[in-house]
Motif scaffolding. Structure first.
Motif, short mmCIF file in Angstrom:
data_model
loop_
_atom_site.label_atom_id
_atom_site.label_comp_id
_atom_site.label_asym_id
_atom_site.label_seq_id
_atom_site.Cartn_x
_atom_site.Cartn_y
_atom_site.Cartn_z
N MET A 290 40.32 32.62 48.83
CA MET A 290 41.10 33.60 48.08
C MET A 290 40.15 34.53 47.33
N TYR A 291 40.64 35.71 47.04
CA TYR A 291 39.83 36.65 46.26
C TYR A 291 40.75 37.58 45.47
N LEU A 292 40.17 38.24 44.47
CA LEU A 292 40.92 39.16 43.62
C LEU A 292 41.11 40.47 44.38
N LYS A 293 42.36 40.86 44.57
CA LYS A 293 42.67 42.09 45.31
C LYS A 293 43.00 43.24 44.37
N TYR A 294 43.86 43.01 43.41
CA TYR A 294 44.30 44.10 42.53
C TYR A 294 44.21 43.69 41.07
N LEU A 295 43.87 44.67 40.26
CA LEU A 295 43.93 44.54 38.81
C LEU A 295 44.78 45.69 38.29
N GLN A 296 45.88 45.36 37.63
CA GLN A 296 46.76 46.37 37.03
C GLN A 296 46.55 46.38 35.52
N ILE A 297 46.40 47.56 34.96
CA ILE A 297 46.22 47.69 33.52
C ILE A 297 47.17 48.76 33.01
N VAL A 298 47.96 48.41 32.01
CA VAL A 298 48.92 49.34 31.43
C VAL A 298 48.70 49.39 29.92
N ASN A 299 48.49 50.60 29.41
CA ASN A 299 48.42 50.86 27.96
C ASN A 299 47.23 50.23 27.26
N TYR A 300 46.13 50.01 27.98
CA TYR A 300 44.94 49.46 27.33
C TYR A 300 43.88 50.55 27.20
N VAL B 122 44.73 37.32 46.82
CA VAL B 122 45.25 37.29 48.18
C VAL B 122 44.44 36.31 49.02
N ASP B 123 44.97 36.10 50.24
CA ASP B 123 44.35 35.17 51.19
C ASP B 123 44.21 33.77 50.60
N ILE B 124 45.24 33.33 49.90
CA ILE B 124 45.27 31.95 49.39
C ILE B 124 45.61 31.03 50.56
N SER B 125 44.67 30.23 50.93
CA SER B 125 44.83 29.39 52.12
C SER B 125 45.61 28.12 51.81
N ILE C 135 50.70 29.67 40.86
CA ILE C 135 50.64 31.13 40.80
C ILE C 135 51.20 31.79 42.06
N VAL C 136 51.43 31.01 43.13
CA VAL C 136 51.98 31.56 44.36
C VAL C 136 53.50 31.66 44.24
N PRO C 137 54.09 32.85 44.45
CA PRO C 137 55.55 32.99 44.36
C PRO C 137 56.25 32.10 45.38
N GLY D 39 46.75 40.00 54.14
CA GLY D 39 45.96 39.37 55.17
C GLY D 39 46.63 38.15 55.74
N THR D 40 45.89 37.05 55.81
CA THR D 40 46.40 35.87 56.51
C THR D 40 47.01 34.83 55.59
N GLY D 41 46.72 34.88 54.31
CA GLY D 41 47.22 33.84 53.40
C GLY D 41 48.29 34.34 52.47
N ASP D 42 48.62 33.50 51.50
CA ASP D 42 49.62 33.86 50.50
C ASP D 42 48.99 34.69 49.39
N ILE D 43 49.86 35.21 48.53
CA ILE D 43 49.38 35.92 47.34
C ILE D 43 49.67 35.06 46.12
N GLY D 44 48.94 35.35 45.05
CA GLY D 44 49.18 34.69 43.77
C GLY D 44 48.97 35.69 42.66
#
Length: 716
Positions: free
Chosen positions: A1-11, A82-85, A97-99, A114-119
């Motif tokens: 697994m690896y970090l795909k997105y970082l969302q930042i609001v109002n910081y 993403v790519d949580i195996s 953390i996986v929905p 990709g091929t795995g789940d998201i968290g």
């Protein structure tokens, strides 16, 4: 697994920002104060257990700078893995953390998992429920605003969730979960939707399985190595089970023998005797314990690691090394630590702030290339404003930050780039991103760090345009924030495709020739084919970019060399070149007469001159000849005005005014009057008045024309 997105609001200056990361080494590129450090700090707030931060340490300045009134607003920091195996999911934290039900719309439009789940893991810094309830129950906007004034930083909570599948950077989503401050309405905290916000999470569970390590540009490496949990100790702990038991027993026997030898030293034994004597004096023989002073070095391997240290082979003290080498040694140690501990952690994230600090240019590139090799066990995120690191970065792994006012926007040059290549450029067997990746190796820094870009056909424009701007306007392209890229042909569409609402939001001007033939058909310079290509090129570029708000094309009717020579003042510079190149008076006079006549004769003469010595060398000679009286062709002025429309300040305009006026004779009363006004400037209004007066007084002066174009460009 690896970090795909970082969302930042109002910081801070990141009001609605989304960073896109890949496996391996990623870069966040931007100028000073653009928000690079704010981005990594936000990530650490969420995932770094060593970065302790809560409402007691909050400051009003943590909220987005352009909010005005911060009270009642939320700060949101959210990450998507993403790519949580299936192997990853065997850990309890991954399953947390996986929905349970992945939102396919969310996946298709926002996450390519990709091929795995998201968290997902999210931090909401928001008012306490009781405060939010009061704001929700406000009956009028006036009551709502009065309640907001009572909100304090101590009224805020840090609320962590998992499994959210929400694009928090969407302003409509923010209004849904928080409220509409313009109308004075606040969301009901009793209606918090876990499908949007996620399920409550104990963040410690996540931080125990995700390692985030921050390497400061000026880290005190020597001090870090003295800490109990330094990288060497963690590496030894990881490999302890792999050490041969006979080696362990041999070390223990040696340590026990050493302990015995130390204890048998006569002077050490006497210390124990004196302690016993003093105890008996104090509490008597009945209550006094028998004391012995002995050496008890711990014979456990992990305890011995505190005595392990590294040093240069030719020096006795690591602190004698410079900061650059110390930082590289520390990064190497951490990467080795991550490698040996990868069975313990789900993911290792190394954040390196400005790795170029104290590191030689060539080492920067080597360091970056080698950090790419860590992708199997460590994800690297680097912030930089180094042109050398930018050139080594892959376009697909760059996040580019652009600042406008007090708000920074995050852009990904790779976003939907291949779709553009396939659908617009009709590339079937090639990916546009791969083509651009290779092409931009040497020119990427200009494209990434400029506030506006000029794309030109060849050497002539690349050599001469910077000089035209400096001599004609009194400012450089660098001062205007403009980068100039020589495409080396007419294939502008590939580089220009990077500039778009979904990619790089910076103005790009294409400067090219229509090649309409300006010479007689019997001339050796006449080319009907060139004219047809020019018209085809115009049709193509207009079709591709006419609706793109960030790209515009500016055409020379004929060619750059001919356009330059159409202006009266510029003909004097061409005559100087004729005089220096030719020796026969008949040839010199023939060319000078052609320049004077104008039209086809002038065009033919200029092309003969440029082609005989090469257009690049011709431009070089012109660049060495022109002075402040040079006239910049109108289409080039239009292109520059378009490219720098976001960055030309009133002070830059004023600098151009001063430059122009210094070349007027003292007898010119209008010039002296405006110069006098400049010396009396006290505020912004005075500057505006001077510039307006100058443009009205000298309407045909080059800076005056350019300033007017800059003002007009906002109406395009």
């Amino acid at each position: 697994m690896y970090l795909k997105y970082l969302q930042i609001v109002n910081y801070k200056n990141l009001k609605n920002a989304r960073f896109n990361f890949s496996q391996g080494a990623n870069t966040i590129i931007g100028e000073n104060d653009s928000g690079k450090s704010n981005a990594v700090t936000a990530l650490r707030l969420l995932l770094d257990d060593s970065y302790y931060y809560n409402s007691k340490r909050m400051k009003e300045s943590d909220f987005a700078y352009d909010l005005g009134e911060w009270r009642g607003h939320w700060i949101i920091i959210s990450v998507v893995f993403v790519d949580i195996s299936s192997v990853d999911k065997q850990t309890e934290v991954c399953s947390e953390i996986v929905p349970e039900d992945e939102n396919q719309i969310f996946l298709n439009s926002y996450i390519n998992s990709g091929t795995g789940d998201i968290g997902t893991v999210t931090l909401f810094i928001r008012p306490l429920k009781s405060v939010r309830k009061k704001l929700y129950e406000a009956q009028t906007k006036e009551e709502f605003e009065d309640l907001l004034k009572e909100v304090k930083l101590s009224d805020y909570e840090f609320y962590y969730t998992s499994r959210s599948q929400t694009d928090f950077t969407d302003p409509t989503v923010y209004k849904t979960i928080v409220g509409d401050f313009e109308t004075g309405t606040y969301s009901n905290p009793d209606d918090d939707d876990t499908a949007i916000l996620g399920s409550k999470l104990n963040i410690t569970d996540v931080q125990n399985h995700i390692t985030v390590m921050f390497v400061d540009a000026l880290r005190d490496v020597a001090n870090e190595m003295r800490k109990p949990r330094n990288p060497i100790r963690r590496i030894v702990e990881a490999i302890e089970a792999q050490i041969d038991p006979t080696d362990i027993e041999r070390i223990k026997d040696n340590i026990n023998q050493l302990n015995l030898s130390i204890s048998e030293v006569k002077e050490i034994g006497q210390i124990g005797t004196q302690i016993n004597s003093k105890l008996m004096d104090m509490i008597g023989m009945v209550y006094s314990p028998e004391i012995a002073l002995e050496s008890q070095l711990n014979d456990e391997i992990n305890a011995l690691s505190r005595y392990l240290s590294i040093k240069p082979s030719n020096q006795n003290d690591m602190e004698l090394l410079g900061l650059g080498h110390l930082n590289m040694i520390y990064m190497a140690l951490k990467l080795v630590e991550f490698k040996f501990n990868r069975t313990r952690e789900l993911i290792n994230i190394m954040i390196i702030e400005e790795p170029e600090a104290h590191i030689h240019t060539h080492i920067q590139k080597t360091l970056f290339d080698n950090l790419k090799l860590t992708k199997d066990y460590t994800q690297v995120i680097m912030t930089t404003h180094s042109a050398h690191l930018s050139e080594a970065s892959e376009i697909s792994k760059i996040n580019l930050i652009k600042t406008k006012g007090v708000v920074s926007h995050v852009m990904q040059p790779i976003e939907k780039l291949d779709d553009f290549g396939e659908n617009k450029l009709r590339l079937k067997n090639l990916k546009l991103s791969e083509c651009i990746e290779r092409y931009l190796d040497a020119k990427r820094s200009v494209l990434l760090f400029s506030k506006g870009v000029l794309l030109v056909e060849g050497d002539g424009e690349e050599i001469l345009i910077p000089t035209l701007v400096k001599k004609g306007l009194g400012v450089s392209l660098d001062e205007l924030g403009i980068g100039l890229i020589n495409v080396g042909g007419t294939a502008f569409e590939y580089i220009a495709s990077l500039f778009d609402n979904v990619r790089i939001q910076r103005y790009c001007s294409i400067i090219t020739d229509r090649d309409i033939q300006a010479v007689a058909e019997d001339s050796s310079h006449y080319s009907e084919n060139a004219q047809k290509k020019g018209e085809t090129r115009k049709t193509k570029l207009d079709g591709l970019f006419s609706t793109n708000p960030w790209v515009s094309t500016f055409y020379a009717t004929n060619t750059f060399e001919i356009e330059f020579a159409k202006y009266t003042n510029n003909k004097y510079f061409v005559k100087d070149i004729i005089q220096s190149l030719y020796t026969q008076e008949t040839t010199i006079n023939r060319h000078k007469e052609a320049l004077k006549t104008g039209g086809k004769d002038c065009a033919n003469s200029v092309l003969t001159l440029a082609n005989s010595i090469g257009k690049g060398w011709y431009a070089t000679l012109l660049a060495n000849t022109v002075d402040e009286s040079v006239e910049i062709p109108e289409y080039i002025q239009d292109a520059i005005a378009y490219a720098c429309q976001e960055v030309v300040t009133i002070d830059i305009k004023l600098k151009m005014v001063r430059y122009s006026l210094t070349f007027y004779p003292d007898s010119n009363l209008a010039a002296q009057d405006i110069l006098s006004d400049i010396t009396c400037i006290q505020n912004l209004k005075d500057k505006e008045n001077v510039i307006e007066k100058y443009c009205n007084t000298f309407p045909k002066d080059q800076p005056a024309i350019f300033i007017q174009k800059i003002d007009e460009v906002f109406l395009w």
